[in-house]
Design a protein around this motif. Structure first.
Motif, PDB file in Angstrom:
ATOM      1  N   LYS A  84       0.675  -1.148   0.085  1.00  0.00           N
ATOM      2  CA  LYS A  84      -0.101   0.078   0.110  1.00  0.00           C
ATOM      3  C   LYS A  84       0.891   1.316  -0.118  1.00  0.00           C
ATOM      4  O   LYS A  84       0.585   2.252   0.076  1.00  0.00           O
ATOM      5  CB  LYS A  84      -0.860   0.096   1.199  1.00  0.00           C
ATOM      6  CG  LYS A  84      -2.160  -1.081   1.200  1.00  0.00           C
ATOM      7  CD  LYS A  84      -2.625  -1.171   2.424  1.00  0.00           C
ATOM      8  CE  LYS A  84      -3.575  -2.460   2.544  1.00  0.00           C
ATOM      9  NZ  LYS A  84      -4.405  -2.563   3.832  1.00  0.00           N
ATOM     10  N   ALA A 107      -4.405   5.563   3.575  1.00  0.00           N
ATOM     11  CA  ALA A 107      -5.441   5.794   2.869  1.00  0.00           C
ATOM     12  C   ALA A 107      -5.972   7.084   2.632  1.00  0.00           C
ATOM     13  O   ALA A 107      -6.744   7.490   1.611  1.00  0.00           O
ATOM     14  CB  ALA A 107      -6.744   5.228   3.611  1.00  0.00           C
ATOM     15  N   ARG A 125      -3.897   2.701  -3.565  1.00  0.00           N
ATOM     16  CA  ARG A 125      -4.259   3.093  -2.415  1.00  0.00           C
ATOM     17  C   ARG A 125      -4.095   1.840  -1.282  1.00  0.00           C
ATOM     18  O   ARG A 125      -4.146   0.819  -1.697  1.00  0.00           O
ATOM     19  CB  ARG A 125      -5.898   3.540  -1.996  1.00  0.00           C
ATOM     20  CG  ARG A 125      -5.913   4.794  -2.768  1.00  0.00           C
ATOM     21  CD  ARG A 125      -7.235   5.278  -2.161  1.00  0.00           C
ATOM     22  NE  ARG A 125      -7.204   6.751  -2.468  1.00  0.00           N
ATOM     23  CZ  ARG A 125      -7.668   7.761  -1.728  1.00  0.00           C
ATOM     24  NH1 ARG A 125      -7.983   7.555  -0.347  1.00  0.00           N
ATOM     25  NH2 ARG A 125      -7.192   8.799  -1.883  1.00  0.00           N
TER      26      ARG A 125
END
Length: 190
Positions: A100, A181, A190
């Motif tokens: 991420k 996020a 994301r």
């Protein structure tokens, strides 16, 4: 003697940080503290200092290369029992979030290189700076007041979260995922 020196150093750094944050700025005003975790809203985050140095393996490192990624900076020492306790949780969180756009950096303080390398072997796969003089801790405007301590930097290199105690995956992973996020990773995901 080492621990007394480190404790005095970190107390001084904490006093400087508190003085710097209480001068009418919004950094501390807009940050929430719960259970030793200081979380700051995106618009109130202070920029992280420049962090560069030698990794335990001898390679050079500059945190500027991580811009666009969330960076979790963990201060630790091989002599620190809570550091031993949190190592598996840090590694698990790293493995769960690295896709991420999250990077981890350990900062080994007040330690010998051989002891630090032995501590890391088989425990963590992310790099650690060798910082026996705790200079990196001194450079942070919101430094840890004890070891272990963990600082989460957002994708813009600002201090989003400061944890002044040992962490578990249950505490750290949701924090890291929340900061990740906030914006896209360098690859657009994301």
């Amino acid at each position: 003697m080492r621990r007394a020196w480190l404790s005095a150093l970190l107390a001084l750094v904490t006093a400087v940080a508190v003085t710097g944050c209480s001068g009418g700025g919004t950094f501390e005003d807009d940050c929430e503290t719960r259970d030793g975790v200081l979380e700051c809203a995106p618009g109130t985050r202070a920029p992280a200092p420049k962090v560069a140095g030698e990794l335990l393996d001898g390679a050079r490192y500059d945190i500027a290369q991580e811009r666009g990624n969330v960076v979790v900076v963990n201060f630790w020492g091989s002599w620190c029992a809570p550091c031993v306790a949190e190592a598996d949780d840090l590694e698990s969180t790293y493995q769960a979030t690295r896709d991420k756009g999250v990077r981890f950096l350990g900062v080994n303080v007040n330690d010998g290189r051989d002891k630090a390398k032995a501590f890391e072997q088989g425990r963590v796969t992310y790099p650690s700076l060798f910082d026996p003089g705790s200079r990196v801790a001194l450079d942070f405007q919101v430094p840890p007041n004890s070891v272990p301590a963990t600082i989460v930097l957002d994708r813009d290199g600002r201090i989003a979260v400061v944890i002044r105690r040992g962490v578990t995956q249950d505490v750290l992973r949701p924090i890291v995922e929340r900061v990740a996020a906030e914006g896209p990773a360098p690859d657009g995901s994301r």
